[in-house]
Design a protein around this motif. Structure first.
Motif, PDB file in Angstrom:
ATOM      1  N   PRO A  25       0.978  -0.968   0.009  1.00  0.00           N
ATOM      2  CA  PRO A  25      -0.035  -0.255  -0.311  1.00  0.00           C
ATOM      3  C   PRO A  25       1.271   1.138   0.201  1.00  0.00           C
ATOM      4  O   PRO A  25       0.588   2.434  -0.452  1.00  0.00           O
ATOM      5  CB  PRO A  25      -0.907  -0.164   1.464  1.00  0.00           C
ATOM      6  CG  PRO A  25      -0.876  -1.907   1.338  1.00  0.00           C
ATOM      7  CD  PRO A  25       0.254  -2.247   0.691  1.00  0.00           C
ATOM      8  N   LEU A  26       1.871   1.860   0.745  1.00  0.00           N
ATOM      9  CA  LEU A  26       3.197   2.715   0.722  1.00  0.00           C
ATOM     10  C   LEU A  26       3.259   2.914  -0.561  1.00  0.00           C
ATOM     11  O   LEU A  26       3.861   4.075  -0.922  1.00  0.00           O
ATOM     12  CB  LEU A  26       3.228   2.052   1.991  1.00  0.00           C
ATOM     13  CG  LEU A  26       4.535   3.929   2.019  1.00  0.00           C
ATOM     14  CD1 LEU A  26       3.459   4.859   2.806  1.00  0.00           C
ATOM     15  CD2 LEU A  26       5.778   3.080   3.608  1.00  0.00           C
ATOM     16  N   GLU A  27       4.017   2.123  -0.849  1.00  0.00           N
ATOM     17  CA  GLU A  27       4.609   1.958  -2.262  1.00  0.00           C
ATOM     18  C   GLU A  27       3.675   2.006  -3.597  1.00  0.00           C
ATOM     19  O   GLU A  27       3.588   2.876  -4.599  1.00  0.00           O
ATOM     20  CB  GLU A  27       4.779   0.262  -3.089  1.00  0.00           C
ATOM     21  CG  GLU A  27       6.015  -0.422  -1.920  1.00  0.00           C
ATOM     22  CD  GLU A  27       6.918  -1.354  -2.785  1.00  0.00           C
ATOM     23  OE1 GLU A  27       7.790  -1.644  -1.951  1.00  0.00           O
ATOM     24  OE2 GLU A  27       6.126  -1.914  -3.026  1.00  0.00           O
ATOM     25  N   ARG A  28       2.314   2.235  -2.949  1.00  0.00           N
ATOM     26  CA  ARG A  28       1.529   2.304  -4.849  1.00  0.00           C
ATOM     27  C   ARG A  28       1.055   3.981  -4.232  1.00  0.00           C
ATOM     28  O   ARG A  28       1.331   4.197  -4.819  1.00  0.00           O
ATOM     29  CB  ARG A  28      -0.047   1.355  -4.564  1.00  0.00           C
ATOM     30  CG  ARG A  28       0.099   0.753  -4.179  1.00  0.00           C
ATOM     31  CD  ARG A  28      -0.843  -0.216  -4.015  1.00  0.00           C
ATOM     32  NE  ARG A  28      -2.631   0.134  -4.566  1.00  0.00           N
ATOM     33  CZ  ARG A  28      -3.092  -0.427  -3.470  1.00  0.00           C
ATOM     34  NH1 ARG A  28      -3.201  -1.461  -2.690  1.00  0.00           N
ATOM     35  NH2 ARG A  28      -4.801   0.155  -4.117  1.00  0.00           N
ATOM     36  N   ILE A  88      -1.570  11.833  -4.639  1.00  0.00           N
ATOM     37  CA  ILE A  88      -1.236  10.878  -3.280  1.00  0.00           C
ATOM     38  C   ILE A  88      -2.970  10.774  -2.468  1.00  0.00           C
ATOM     39  O   ILE A  88      -2.976   9.494  -2.342  1.00  0.00           O
ATOM     40  CB  ILE A  88      -0.315  11.472  -2.930  1.00  0.00           C
ATOM     41  CG1 ILE A  88       1.132  11.213  -3.557  1.00  0.00           C
ATOM     42  CG2 ILE A  88       0.371  10.710  -1.245  1.00  0.00           C
ATOM     43  CD1 ILE A  88       2.248  11.979  -2.627  1.00  0.00           C
ATOM     44  N   GLU A  89      -3.587  11.897  -2.291  1.00  0.00           N
ATOM     45  CA  GLU A  89      -4.293  11.794  -1.993  1.00  0.00           C
ATOM     46  C   GLU A  89      -6.124  10.451  -2.085  1.00  0.00           C
ATOM     47  O   GLU A  89      -6.282   9.731  -1.818  1.00  0.00           O
ATOM     48  CB  GLU A  89      -5.509  12.929  -1.082  1.00  0.00           C
ATOM     49  CG  GLU A  89      -4.247  13.508  -0.624  1.00  0.00           C
ATOM     50  CD  GLU A  89      -4.687  14.896  -0.117  1.00  0.00           C
ATOM     51  OE1 GLU A  89      -5.781  15.625  -0.757  1.00  0.00           O
ATOM     52  OE2 GLU A  89      -4.261  16.562   0.740  1.00  0.00           O
ATOM     53  N   GLU A  90      -5.347  10.300  -3.347  1.00  0.00           N
ATOM     54  CA  GLU A  90      -6.966   9.738  -3.798  1.00  0.00           C
ATOM     55  C   GLU A  90      -6.319   8.283  -3.851  1.00  0.00           C
ATOM     56  O   GLU A  90      -7.299   7.605  -3.723  1.00  0.00           O
ATOM     57  CB  GLU A  90      -6.704  10.191  -5.579  1.00  0.00           C
ATOM     58  CG  GLU A  90      -8.158   9.449  -6.537  1.00  0.00           C
ATOM     59  CD  GLU A  90      -7.888   9.387  -8.545  1.00  0.00           C
ATOM     60  OE1 GLU A  90      -8.934   9.312  -8.861  1.00  0.00           O
ATOM     61  OE2 GLU A  90      -6.909  10.771  -8.459  1.00  0.00           O
ATOM     62  N   VAL A  91      -5.017   8.065  -3.360  1.00  0.00           N
ATOM     63  CA  VAL A  91      -4.566   6.443  -4.717  1.00  0.00           C
ATOM     64  C   VAL A  91      -4.683   6.163  -3.032  1.00  0.00           C
ATOM     65  O   VAL A  91      -5.423   5.496  -2.222  1.00  0.00           O
ATOM     66  CB  VAL A  91      -3.500   6.331  -4.503  1.00  0.00           C
ATOM     67  CG1 VAL A  91      -2.541   5.562  -4.323  1.00  0.00           C
ATOM     68  CG2 VAL A  91      -3.622   7.028  -5.943  1.00  0.00           C
ATOM     69  N   GLY A  92      -4.738   7.401  -2.380  1.00  0.00           N
ATOM     70  CA  GLY A  92      -4.555   6.740  -0.403  1.00  0.00           C
ATOM     71  C   GLY A  92      -5.643   6.501   0.346  1.00  0.00           C
ATOM     72  O   GLY A  92      -6.140   6.097   1.132  1.00  0.00           O
ATOM     73  N   ARG A  93      -7.189   7.140  -0.649  1.00  0.00           N
ATOM     74  CA  ARG A  93      -8.649   6.637   0.164  1.00  0.00           C
ATOM     75  C   ARG A  93      -9.073   5.501  -0.602  1.00  0.00           C
ATOM     76  O   ARG A  93      -9.343   4.908   0.044  1.00  0.00           O
ATOM     77  CB  ARG A  93      -8.879   7.890  -0.605  1.00  0.00           C
ATOM     78  CG  ARG A  93      -9.740   9.402  -0.437  1.00  0.00           C
ATOM     79  CD  ARG A  93     -10.466  10.615  -0.549  1.00  0.00           C
ATOM     80  NE  ARG A  93     -10.423  10.499  -1.779  1.00  0.00           N
ATOM     81  CZ  ARG A  93      -9.627  11.790  -2.389  1.00  0.00           C
ATOM     82  NH1 ARG A  93      -8.847  12.577  -1.419  1.00  0.00           N
ATOM     83  NH2 ARG A  93      -9.642  11.292  -3.888  1.00  0.00           N
ATOM     84  N   GLN A  94      -8.314   4.788  -1.648  1.00  0.00           N
ATOM     85  CA  GLN A  94      -8.584   3.733  -1.686  1.00  0.00           C
ATOM     86  C   GLN A  94      -7.906   2.310  -0.968  1.00  0.00           C
ATOM     87  O   GLN A  94      -8.343   1.538  -0.826  1.00  0.00           O
ATOM     88  CB  GLN A  94      -7.922   3.670  -3.445  1.00  0.00           C
ATOM     89  CG  GLN A  94      -8.716   4.422  -4.898  1.00  0.00           C
ATOM     90  CD  GLN A  94      -7.801   4.597  -6.126  1.00  0.00           C
ATOM     91  OE1 GLN A  94      -7.245   3.937  -5.994  1.00  0.00           O
ATOM     92  NE2 GLN A  94      -8.457   4.961  -7.111  1.00  0.00           N
ATOM     93  N   VAL A  95      -6.184   3.354  -0.764  1.00  0.00           N
ATOM     94  CA  VAL A  95      -6.075   2.688  -0.160  1.00  0.00           C
ATOM     95  C   VAL A  95      -6.550   1.727   1.407  1.00  0.00           C
ATOM     96  O   VAL A  95      -6.478   0.618   2.183  1.00  0.00           O
ATOM     97  CB  VAL A  95      -4.745   2.804   0.156  1.00  0.00           C
ATOM     98  CG1 VAL A  95      -3.696   1.935   1.602  1.00  0.00           C
ATOM     99  CG2 VAL A  95      -3.475   2.450  -0.882  1.00  0.00           C
ATOM    100  N   ILE A  96      -6.815   3.637   1.547  1.00  0.00           N
ATOM    101  CA  ILE A  96      -7.078   2.874   3.512  1.00  0.00           C
ATOM    102  C   ILE A  96      -8.964   2.451   3.671  1.00  0.00           C
ATOM    103  O   ILE A  96      -8.764   1.219   4.370  1.00  0.00           O
ATOM    104  CB  ILE A  96      -7.988   4.441   3.760  1.00  0.00           C
ATOM    105  CG1 ILE A  96      -6.707   5.231   4.453  1.00  0.00           C
ATOM    106  CG2 ILE A  96      -8.413   4.295   4.652  1.00  0.00           C
ATOM    107  CD1 ILE A  96      -6.095   6.702   4.161  1.00  0.00           C
TER     108      ILE A  96
END
Length: 202
Positions: A69-72, A92-100
């Motif tokens: 997840p962090l690498e994504r 980064i925030e968009e991918v972060g929301r998906q990861v969370i």
């Protein structure tokens, strides 16, 4: 144990099913939410080394996109490293929301189990008391053994429902706290990456 389940009546089946599902979710989430699986140590340093040596090839970024997840999250920033700071942060925030969202998988089910199992137990209590009053109407109050069966059903389902709900609530809180901790860790690392890329592009 089997006698208790039988004494509790048919509502014991959904309560026990909920307990099995809750246990499976807790075990799966504790395994999946290990820090090394989400925020691997040294990930930022590895990306920085690739960046300093000019080896940020599309293949390397694609590898990160398929990684932890962090690498994504890092891959989203690196893909927009030539854009403005705002664009980098937004990606980064968009991918972060998906990861969370992925980290929170099944936690809603666990919360639902924590909420409905006491209600199933309460329903068992009501059914048990209905049985008691039915027996009183049919046979009077002269046979306490018959009355005890309905009361026992009420107490067993209530106790079982609470026994499932209480640990479910506890583990739900623990897992939500772990997700929050991991999310904050990813956010901190992502901010550092944005700062590094922004200073280099300045």
């Amino acid at each position: 144990m089997i006698e208790l389940i039988q004494a509790g009546g048919w509502l014991m089946a959904p309560i026990l099913l909920c307990s099995i599902i809750a246990m499976a979710i807790v075990i799966e989430r504790f395994v999946r939410l290990r820090k090394k699986r989400i925020n691997p140590p040294g990930a930022l340093q590895a990306v920085f080394r690739q960046y300093k040596t000019g080896n940020l090839s599309p293949e390397y970024i694609e590898t990160l996109q398929k990684g932890k997840p962090l690498e994504r999250v890092f891959a989203a920033g690196l893909s927009n490293r030539n854009q403005s700071r705002g664009v980098m942060k937004e990606s980064i925030e968009e991918v972060g929301r998906q990861v969370i969202h992925e980290l929170e998988r099944y936690l809603g089910i666990l919360a639902t189990i924590a909420a409905i199992t006491p209600l199933l137990g309460l329903l068992g209590t009501v059914i048990g008391m209905i049985d008691v009053f039915t027996v009183i109407v049919d046979a009077g109050i002269g046979n306490p053994g018959i009355l005890a069966g309905g009361i026992s059903k009420a107490l067993i389902t209530t106790a079982t429902g609470l026994s499932v709900a209480i640990p479910s609530i506890l583990f739900h809180r623990v897992l939500v706290a772990r997700v929050d901790e991991l999310a904050l860790g990813m956010e901190d690392e992502a901010v550092k990456l944005v700062d590094i890329l922004h200073r280099s592009n300045a």
